[in-house]
Design a protein around this motif. Structure first.
Motif, PDB file in Angstrom:
ATOM      1  N   THR A 170       0.833  -1.205   0.000  1.00 30.72           N
ATOM      2  CA  THR A 170       0.000   0.000   0.000  1.00 30.72           C
ATOM      3  C   THR A 170       0.865   1.253   0.000  1.00 30.72           C
ATOM      4  O   THR A 170       0.635   2.194  -0.777  1.00 30.72           O
ATOM      5  N   GLU A 171       1.874   1.269   0.867  1.00 27.36           N
ATOM      6  CA  GLU A 171       2.765   2.426   0.955  1.00 27.36           C
ATOM      7  C   GLU A 171       3.606   2.576  -0.310  1.00 27.36           C
ATOM      8  O   GLU A 171       3.813   3.692  -0.802  1.00 27.36           O
ATOM      9  N   ASP A 219       1.548   4.009  -3.038  1.00 27.08           N
ATOM     10  CA  ASP A 219       1.378   5.453  -2.824  1.00 27.08           C
ATOM     11  C   ASP A 219       2.611   6.220  -3.302  1.00 27.08           C
ATOM     12  O   ASP A 219       2.492   7.299  -3.890  1.00 27.08           O
ATOM     13  N   CYS A 220       3.797   5.663  -3.051  1.00 30.67           N
ATOM     14  CA  CYS A 220       5.033   6.309  -3.514  1.00 30.67           C
ATOM     15  C   CYS A 220       5.109   6.347  -5.039  1.00 30.67           C
ATOM     16  O   CYS A 220       5.807   7.189  -5.611  1.00 30.67           O
ATOM     17  N   LYS A 277       0.051   5.930  -6.546  1.00 26.28           N
ATOM     18  CA  LYS A 277      -1.077   4.990  -6.532  1.00 26.28           C
ATOM     19  C   LYS A 277      -1.146   4.178  -7.824  1.00 26.28           C
ATOM     20  O   LYS A 277      -2.200   3.995  -8.433  1.00 26.28           O
ATOM     21  N   ILE A 305       7.036   8.449   3.202  1.00 23.38           N
ATOM     22  CA  ILE A 305       5.758   7.756   3.413  1.00 23.38           C
ATOM     23  C   ILE A 305       5.735   7.110   4.792  1.00 23.38           C
ATOM     24  O   ILE A 305       4.697   7.072   5.465  1.00 23.38           O
ATOM     25  N   GLU A 336       3.013   7.995   7.703  1.00 28.20           N
ATOM     26  CA  GLU A 336       2.204   6.981   8.382  1.00 28.20           C
ATOM     27  C   GLU A 336       2.350   7.089   9.893  1.00 28.20           C
ATOM     28  O   GLU A 336       1.364   6.965  10.629  1.00 28.20           O
TER      29      GLU A 336
END
Length: 214
Positions: free
Chosen positions: A19-20, A23-24, A27, A184, A188
């Motif tokens: 997921t992370e 995102d980097c 997406k 990221i 978080e």
């Protein structure tokens, strides 16, 4: 240590999730239809791209010899009509004897009960008992398909966990991407600190980014 190895090591040591990583990548990066067979595995490594075609897995047996320790083996299937490309035997060879850290495929596999029993780190597009034939195809895979997919995937980085598989393309093996991974993780940490300690709602945290003004 080169930048690619640094990225792999940072993701591995910090268990940075798919997921992370996605995102980097803005997406993006999903390797579609590759779902975990056994929950709880986390794998990251260099992608070794191999393939089956025309309902034969002969080429997989040939290419599996080249798998190196630390690789994540990506198996694609072309014109295989939803036949399984491999099962327990090839999985065991690549994971145990070639020391691959994972197998990912957007095609079905077989021997589900054995892959589950052995708790192998495998991600695939479901299962079928009907496998490919072990026959040599004289006509090679289409050159354009082979070139395009090899260029896209071979030598990239795969990150795999319970959520799925994300591919970090070669053009993102940069210092800038390494910095994005750092950022990221910090984000978080900040978000969960705001949620768990400050008891803010997610609108304040994610949308308004209230913490930037505190």
């Amino acid at each position: 240590m080169d930048i690619k190895k640094e990225i792999i090591e940072k993701i591995r040591k910090n268990r940075i999730s798919t997921t992370e990583v996605a995102d980097c990548l803005g997406k993006t990066g999903l390797f579609e239809n590759a779902h975990c067979v056994n929950r709880g595995h986390f794998a990251v490594g260099n992608v070794r791209w191999i393939y089956a075609y025309n309902e034969s897995n002969w080429s997989i047996h040939e290419q599996a010899r080249d798998v190196q320790a630390g690789d994540i083996v990506m198996i694609e299937a072309f014109n295989c009509n939803n036949r399984a490309t491999i099962g327990e035997l090839v999985s065991k060879f690549m994971i145990l004897y070639r020391e691959a850290v994972g197998i990912i495929s957007n095609a079905p596999l077989r021997d589900a009960n054995d892959l589950i029993k052995q708790n192998y780190p495998v991600w695939c597009n479901g299962f079928t008992p009907v496998g490919c034939f072990n026959k040599k195809i004289e006509e090679p895979l289409d050159e354009e398909i082979c070139y395009t997919h090899r260029e896209k995937y071979d030598g990239s980085i795969a990150v795999c966990d319970d959520t799925g598989v994300v591919i970090i393309p070669k053009e993102h093996h940069t210092v800038e991407f390494l910095e994005k991974l750092d950022n990221i993780e910090k984000q978080e940490d900040t978000w969960f600190e705001c949620l768990d300690r400050r008891k803010w709602d997610t609108y304040d945290i994610v949308c308004l980014k209230r913490y930037l003004n505190e």
